[in-house]
Design a protein around this motif. Structure first.
Motif, PDB file in Angstrom:
ATOM      1  N   PRO A 174      15.157   7.814  -4.718  1.00 16.64           N
ATOM      2  CA  PRO A 174      14.290   8.051  -5.880  1.00 16.64           C
ATOM      3  C   PRO A 174      13.244   6.949  -6.094  1.00 16.64           C
ATOM      4  CG  PRO A 174      16.567   8.564  -6.436  1.00 16.64           C
ATOM      5  CD  PRO A 174      16.589   7.910  -5.097  1.00 16.64           C
ATOM      6  N   ALA A 175      13.495   5.756  -5.582  1.00 16.86           N
ATOM      7  CA  ALA A 175      12.548   4.636  -5.743  1.00 16.86           C
ATOM      8  C   ALA A 175      11.704   4.406  -4.493  1.00 16.86           C
ATOM      9  CB  ALA A 175      13.326   3.364  -6.064  1.00 16.86           C
ATOM     10  N   LEU A 176      11.847   5.290  -3.507  1.00 17.12           N
ATOM     11  CA  LEU A 176      11.266   5.009  -2.197  1.00 17.12           C
ATOM     12  C   LEU A 176       9.740   5.101  -2.162  1.00 17.12           C
ATOM     13  CD1 LEU A 176      12.505   4.037   0.354  1.00 17.12           C
ATOM     14  CD2 LEU A 176      12.848   6.378   1.108  1.00 17.12           C
ATOM     15  N   GLU A 177       9.146   5.943  -3.005  1.00 20.26           N
ATOM     16  CA  GLU A 177       7.670   6.007  -3.032  1.00 20.26           C
ATOM     17  C   GLU A 177       7.096   4.636  -3.372  1.00 20.26           C
ATOM     18  OE1 GLU A 177       5.463   9.866  -4.378  1.00 20.26           O
ATOM     19  OE2 GLU A 177       7.362   9.778  -5.487  1.00 20.26           O
ATOM     20  N   ASP A 178       7.688   3.984  -4.366  1.00 20.32           N
ATOM     21  CA  ASP A 178       7.223   2.650  -4.761  1.00 20.32           C
ATOM     22  C   ASP A 178       7.456   1.639  -3.629  1.00 20.32           C
ATOM     23  OD1 ASP A 178       6.462   0.373  -6.397  1.00 20.32           O
ATOM     24  OD2 ASP A 178       8.600  -0.021  -6.658  1.00 20.32           O
ATOM     25  N   ILE A 179       8.635   1.711  -2.998  1.00 17.06           N
ATOM     26  CA  ILE A 179       8.956   0.754  -1.929  1.00 17.06           C
ATOM     27  C   ILE A 179       8.022   0.960  -0.735  1.00 17.06           C
ATOM     28  CG2 ILE A 179      10.757  -0.002  -0.324  1.00 17.06           C
ATOM     29  CD1 ILE A 179      12.800   1.034  -2.481  1.00 17.06           C
ATOM     30  N   LEU A 180       7.780   2.221  -0.359  1.00 15.92           N
ATOM     31  CA  LEU A 180       6.859   2.492   0.750  1.00 15.92           C
ATOM     32  C   LEU A 180       5.437   2.071   0.387  1.00 15.92           C
ATOM     33  CD1 LEU A 180       8.189   5.970   1.965  1.00 15.92           C
ATOM     34  CD2 LEU A 180       8.264   3.819   3.244  1.00 15.92           C
ATOM     35  N   GLY A 181       5.078   2.287  -0.878  1.00 22.78           N
ATOM     36  CA  GLY A 181       3.758   1.859  -1.344  1.00 22.78           C
ATOM     37  C   GLY A 181       3.570   0.352  -1.196  1.00 22.78           C
ATOM     38  N   ARG A 182       4.620  -0.409  -1.439  1.00 17.85           N
ATOM     39  CA  ARG A 182       4.567  -1.865  -1.248  1.00 17.85           C
ATOM     40  C   ARG A 182       4.566  -2.219   0.246  1.00 17.85           C
ATOM     41  NH1 ARG A 182       7.754  -4.855  -5.918  1.00 17.85           N
ATOM     42  NH2 ARG A 182       7.605  -3.337  -7.601  1.00 17.85           N
ATOM     43  N   SER A 183       5.243  -1.393   1.046  1.00 21.09           N
ATOM     44  CA  SER A 183       5.417  -1.706   2.475  1.00 21.09           C
ATOM     45  C   SER A 183       4.140  -1.510   3.279  1.00 21.09           C
ATOM     46  CB  SER A 183       6.521  -0.830   3.078  1.00 21.09           C
ATOM     47  OG  SER A 183       7.739  -0.983   2.400  1.00 21.09           O
ATOM     48  N   LEU A 184       3.399  -0.434   3.011  1.00 17.65           N
ATOM     49  CA  LEU A 184       2.278  -0.063   3.883  1.00 17.65           C
ATOM     50  C   LEU A 184       1.256  -1.184   4.052  1.00 17.65           C
ATOM     51  CD1 LEU A 184       1.803   3.687   2.880  1.00 17.65           C
ATOM     52  CD2 LEU A 184       2.796   2.776   4.978  1.00 17.65           C
ATOM     53  N   PRO A 185       0.817  -1.859   2.975  1.00 17.76           N
ATOM     54  CA  PRO A 185      -0.147  -2.954   3.184  1.00 17.76           C
ATOM     55  C   PRO A 185       0.431  -4.108   4.005  1.00 17.76           C
ATOM     56  CG  PRO A 185      -0.059  -2.300   0.864  1.00 17.76           C
ATOM     57  CD  PRO A 185       1.096  -1.652   1.552  1.00 17.76           C
ATOM     58  N   MET A 186       1.756  -4.255   3.976  1.00 19.63           N
ATOM     59  CA  MET A 186       2.380  -5.349   4.725  1.00 19.63           C
ATOM     60  C   MET A 186       2.305  -5.123   6.237  1.00 19.63           C
ATOM     61  SD  MET A 186       5.920  -5.791   2.558  1.00 19.63           S
ATOM     62  CE  MET A 186       5.972  -6.071   0.782  1.00 19.63           C
ATOM     63  N   LEU A 187       2.337  -3.856   6.665  1.00 16.16           N
ATOM     64  CA  LEU A 187       2.469  -3.557   8.097  1.00 16.16           C
ATOM     65  C   LEU A 187       1.350  -4.189   8.914  1.00 16.16           C
ATOM     66  CD1 LEU A 187       3.614   0.192   8.001  1.00 16.16           C
ATOM     67  CD2 LEU A 187       5.022  -1.867   8.125  1.00 16.16           C
ATOM     68  N   GLY A 188       0.136  -4.166   8.365  1.00 17.67           N
ATOM     69  CA  GLY A 188      -0.988  -4.745   9.095  1.00 17.67           C
ATOM     70  C   GLY A 188      -0.997  -6.263   9.075  1.00 17.67           C
ATOM     71  N   MET A 189      -0.219  -6.862   8.175  1.00 19.76           N
ATOM     72  CA  MET A 189      -0.199  -8.327   8.031  1.00 19.76           C
ATOM     73  C   MET A 189       0.848  -8.984   8.933  1.00 19.76           C
ATOM     74  SD  MET A 189      -0.245  -8.122   3.849  1.00 19.76           S
ATOM     75  CE  MET A 189       0.221  -9.831   3.601  1.00 19.76           C
ATOM     76  N   ILE A 190       1.810  -8.196   9.424  1.00 17.99           N
ATOM     77  CA  ILE A 190       2.945  -8.771  10.157  1.00 17.99           C
ATOM     78  C   ILE A 190       2.536  -9.052  11.602  1.00 17.99           C
ATOM     79  CG2 ILE A 190       5.333  -8.413  10.877  1.00 17.99           C
ATOM     80  CD1 ILE A 190       5.487  -6.298   8.603  1.00 17.99           C
ATOM     81  N   LYS A 191       2.705 -10.277  12.028  1.00 21.00           N
ATOM     82  CA  LYS A 191       2.318 -10.666  13.389  1.00 21.00           C
ATOM     83  C   LYS A 191       3.525 -10.975  14.276  1.00 21.00           C
ATOM     84  CE  LYS A 191      -1.909 -10.336  12.053  1.00 21.00           C
ATOM     85  NZ  LYS A 191      -2.580  -9.041  12.321  1.00 21.00           N
ATOM     86  N   HIS A 192       4.638 -11.365  13.661  1.00 17.48           N
ATOM     87  CA  HIS A 192       5.807 -11.764  14.457  1.00 17.48           C
ATOM     88  C   HIS A 192       6.644 -10.542  14.852  1.00 17.48           C
ATOM     89  CE1 HIS A 192       5.075 -15.996  13.916  1.00 17.48           C
ATOM     90  NE2 HIS A 192       4.998 -15.846  12.597  1.00 17.48           N
ATOM     91  N   ASP A 193       7.028 -10.507  16.126  1.00 15.79           N
ATOM     92  CA  ASP A 193       7.752  -9.349  16.652  1.00 15.79           C
ATOM     93  C   ASP A 193       9.095  -9.135  15.965  1.00 15.79           C
ATOM     94  OD1 ASP A 193       5.750  -8.653  18.335  1.00 15.79           O
ATOM     95  OD2 ASP A 193       6.666  -9.445  20.166  1.00 15.79           O
ATOM     96  N   ASN A 194       9.782 -10.243  15.610  1.00 18.80           N
ATOM     97  CA  ASN A 194      11.109 -10.053  15.014  1.00 18.80           C
ATOM     98  C   ASN A 194      11.003  -9.374  13.644  1.00 18.80           C
ATOM     99  OD1 ASN A 194      10.028 -12.357  13.748  1.00 18.80           O
ATOM    100  ND2 ASN A 194      12.059 -13.155  13.276  1.00 18.80           N
ATOM    101  N   LEU A 195       9.945  -9.680  12.888  1.00 20.59           N
ATOM    102  CA  LEU A 195       9.758  -9.042  11.580  1.00 20.59           C
ATOM    103  C   LEU A 195       9.286  -7.598  11.749  1.00 20.59           C
ATOM    104  CD1 LEU A 195      10.216  -9.735   8.660  1.00 20.59           C
ATOM    105  CD2 LEU A 195       7.857 -10.538   8.492  1.00 20.59           C
ATOM    106  N   ARG A 196       8.460  -7.363  12.771  1.00 20.35           N
ATOM    107  CA  ARG A 196       8.059  -5.979  13.079  1.00 20.35           C
ATOM    108  C   ARG A 196       9.297  -5.147  13.435  1.00 20.35           C
ATOM    109  NH1 ARG A 196       2.472  -6.216  16.751  1.00 20.35           N
ATOM    110  NH2 ARG A 196       1.066  -6.784  15.047  1.00 20.35           N
ATOM    111  N   TRP A 197      10.182  -5.754  14.213  1.00 17.45           N
ATOM    112  CA  TRP A 197      11.420  -5.051  14.576  1.00 17.45           C
ATOM    113  C   TRP A 197      12.215  -4.689  13.319  1.00 17.45           C
ATOM    114  CZ3 TRP A 197      16.564  -5.765  13.677  1.00 17.45           C
ATOM    115  CH2 TRP A 197      17.451  -5.023  14.454  1.00 17.45           C
ATOM    116  N   ALA A 198      12.311  -5.648  12.374  1.00 17.86           N
ATOM    117  CA  ALA A 198      13.067  -5.399  11.139  1.00 17.86           C
ATOM    118  C   ALA A 198      12.426  -4.278  10.328  1.00 17.86           C
ATOM    119  CB  ALA A 198      13.147  -6.677  10.305  1.00 17.86           C
ATOM    120  N   PHE A 199      11.084  -4.270  10.249  1.00 16.24           N
ATOM    121  CA  PHE A 199      10.398  -3.209   9.508  1.00 16.24           C
ATOM    122  C   PHE A 199      10.577  -1.847  10.182  1.00 16.24           C
ATOM    123  CE2 PHE A 199       8.316  -6.270   6.782  1.00 16.24           C
ATOM    124  CZ  PHE A 199       7.953  -5.532   5.666  1.00 16.24           C
ATOM    125  N   ALA A 200      10.491  -1.806  11.514  1.00 15.93           N
ATOM    126  CA  ALA A 200      10.687  -0.539  12.237  1.00 15.93           C
ATOM    127  C   ALA A 200      12.085   0.009  11.970  1.00 15.93           C
ATOM    128  CB  ALA A 200      10.477  -0.748  13.737  1.00 15.93           C
TER     129      ALA A 200
END
Length: 645
Positions: A174-200
């Protein structure tokens, strides 16, 4: 003592007056003792107290950790693990005010250091996730506070969010729209592979949570939630993962991304998925060329995409179908490594890919497979047969109009000399038997094939291998099939079909009688006679009219006189593969079809003969002729003294 709760809940021991807090604190102090036995004894004691007095135990641990900020990591980790196990066992006894303190403590422990300290942070994360099973709202609120737009969250906050969503979809979705809304801008900012792996990994678990929530709306708080609510956000994330992250140099990241794309594809709308497929399918298939090992995540991701694309029989995959078949088919021509669970699972996932394709493209798929069967190369035929066996077992409703085609399509393989092909074909035939294919036209030819494998000669069956090696000796390779293995397997197939598949009774009876007299089936006699005796007894006991044979109508059956002569001759050589027991049982069970006066006589005499055989099973007491090898009983017209046995 009494205590007023402020915005920040302070640490204090919540005593239930059953045990002195000082005693619990003393145990907590010692739970990282250097002596292994002492440490285990203290840990066990804390667990026992925790189960009986969870409030005292948990509040004591929380207070201790809050007061001792410089405590060694091993000590902190041990306490966090104890707390997690106590919560797991006693969550329903924990008051919400204590749960909030525990969540805040665990989040603080998890994020105290920016760098990754796996043992410490994963212990804190596990405590948060376990609390989240019961106190979902509290955990959600605390995690969201650490997940702010515009800044990259702690690695373990991302990991914990994914694990939490997987464990308690009803709290997170039920809270996922807000969480995804916060996540999307982060995706382009992440440069480290280990954090990309965690997000995937987190996005994959979010997608799984959405599917779980929607599939169980009867338990959900918001019954209006559908997958389409998250489709646009997932599409945006999908574009980043597929367009950028899938090209990463780090292999582990690419595998995590392709696995995530598979689950995320189920959240996309039909239109969005169709738009992506022309790029997505070739991109995923290309990964097989980049990875020679660890391909399981690729296959799992691909299987999920195929499942989403063929949902409800949709044919959006039609333009990519040939590419998919040509890319996956070669991977099935190699047997999995049965000592490697990943290899076995990957093989099964490949079969599931074909199963998904069968939902929407059964015509094209079967045409492709039967074309491949025309290739006489062993590996190609074995791979095709394995796919067919899987489809027969898994995709019955999609093959309902192709059953005759499947049976007739196997006919060319009945004369294949390869033992591996014959073994795999036998496995296909028992699958066909389970799903009632063998009652169709052409079915008797497949049963005859099984009987022929049961007829492999004793000389071949007892040889180590069909392939001679230097020095005239024979050896068995690890993956080689021997004549003996094939014969034993087909003996078992006849027995299984007889005793465990009810609709096979009238397929095997009286068909198997056709194999009793011809000499080339002598070695199959034990399996054939055991089956026929079992079937005759059952049909006769049930009063089934199929038991009664009409030799004028059933013209392929051997005459009563031929049956009698053959079975008595074989019974004269009873020890070879214990065939005496089975031939005598068939003579008794089928007596009424040989002569009307025989049942009473043989019901009295044959049990005595069987008892005699049982008593002399080692051959002692039987005449030389009676215990000789099978060759003397090979022909019912033999004029040897074997009939005297």
């Amino acid at each position: 003592h009494t205590h007023t709760t402020h915005t920040r809940t302070h640490a204090h021991v919540m005593n239930t007056n059953l045990l002195p807090p000082a005693m619990v604190m003393a145990l907590i102090e010692q739970c990282n003792d250097r002596d292994t036995k002492a440490r285990k004894a203290v840990t066990d004691a804390l667990m026992t107290i925790g189960e009986r007095q969870p409030v005292l135990s948990l509040s004591s641990c929380e207070t201790y950790l809050q007061k001792h900020k410089k405590l060694s990591n091993p000590h902190r980790i041990e306490l966090l693990k104890i707390m997690q196990r106590v919560v797991e066992l006693t969550a329903s006894d924990i008051p919400a005010v204590l749960a909030m303190r525990l969540v805040r403590l665990a989040v603080a422990e998890m994020t105290a250091r920016a760098e990754i300290v796996p043992d410490w942070q994963s212990a804190a994360s596990a405590l948060i996730v376990t609390l989240g099973n019961t106190f979902g709202k509290i955990v959600l609120e605390e995690l969201v506070q650490r997940y702010n737009p515009g800044s990259i969250p702690h690695y373990y906050v991302v990991r914990t969010f994914g694990d939490f969503a997987q464990q308690n979809a009803f709290a997170v979705v039920p809270a996922l729209e807000d969480i995804l809304g916060r996540s999307l801008p982060m995706l382009g900012m992440i440069k480290h592979d280990n954090l990309r792996w965690a997000f995937a990994d987190m996005l994959a678990r979010f997608s799984d949570a959405i599917l779980t929530y929607v599939a169980n709306l009867d338990r959900a708080s918001d019954k209006n939630i559908t997958t389409s609510r998250f489709s646009q956000q997932m599409y945006s994330a999908f574009e980043v993962l597929f367009g950028v992250w899938l090209n990463a140099k780090e292999a582990k990241l690419r595998l995590a991304v392709v696995e995530a794309l598979g689950v995320m594809s189920h959240i996309l709308t039909e239109e969005k998925l169709q738009e992506l497929l022309p790029r997505l399918i070739p991109g995923m298939l290309a990964l097989y060329k980049k990875f020679t090992s660890e391909i399981l995540p690729i296959t799992q991701g691909l299987e999920m995409v195929l499942a989403a694309a063929v949902h409800d029989g949709n044919q959006m995959l039609a333009p990519q179908l040939d590419l998919i078949l040509q890319s996956l088919y070669p991977l099935l021509q190699y047997a999995p490594n049965y000592n490697d669970s990943h290899s076995i699972k990957n093989h099964h996932e490949l079969l599931r890919c074909f199963e998904k394709l069968c939902i929407a493209f059964s015509d094209r798929l079967m045409a492709f497979l039967f074309l491949k069967l025309e290739n006489k190369e062993e590996r190609s035929r074995v791979g095709t047969l394995l796919v067919l066996k899987h489809l027969v077992n898994s995709s019955g409703q999609h093959l309902s109009d192709k059953r005759e085609l499947v049976v007739s399509g196997l006919r060319p393989l009945l004369v294949d000399p390869s033992l591996r092909v014959r073994q795999t074909l036998a496995q296909v035939i028992i699958a066909l038997a389970h799903h009632d294919y063998l009652s169709l036209e052409g079915g008797p030819y497949l049963i005859k094939f099984i009987v022929e494998q049961c007829s492999i000669s004793e000389a071949e069956a007892t040889a180590a291998s069909g392939r001679p090696v230097k020095g005239g000796k024979q050896a068995v390779l690890d993956d080689e099939v021997t004549h003996g293995q094939l014969r034993t397997m087909c003996d078992n197939i006849i027995n299984l079909a007889t005793t465990t598949i009810p609709h096979m009774e009238l397929v095997l009876w009286p068909l198997l009688l056709e194999f009793v007299v011809p000499a080339q089936y002598t070695e199959a006699i034990p399996a054939v006679c055991m089956s026929l005796a079992t079937l005759a007894d059952k049909l006769n006991a049930d009063g089934n009219e199929a038991y009664d044979l009409d030799y004028e109508v059933q013209v392929n059956l051997p005459s009563p006189q031929a049956q009698l002569a053959r079975l008595l001759t074989l019974a004269g050589h009873p020890l070879h593969r214990k065939r005496g027991v089975h031939t005598l049982n068939l003579l008794r069970a089928n007596a009424a079809n040989i002569h009307e006066d025989l049942p009473d006589l043989w019901n009295e005499v044959i049990p005595r003969l069987l008892a005699y055989l049982s008593k002399n099973a080692d051959g002692e007491g039987l005449s030389t002729s009676a215990s000789s090898s099978s060759t003397g009983g090979g022909n019912s017209n033999s004029n040897s003294n074997s009939s005297g046995g």
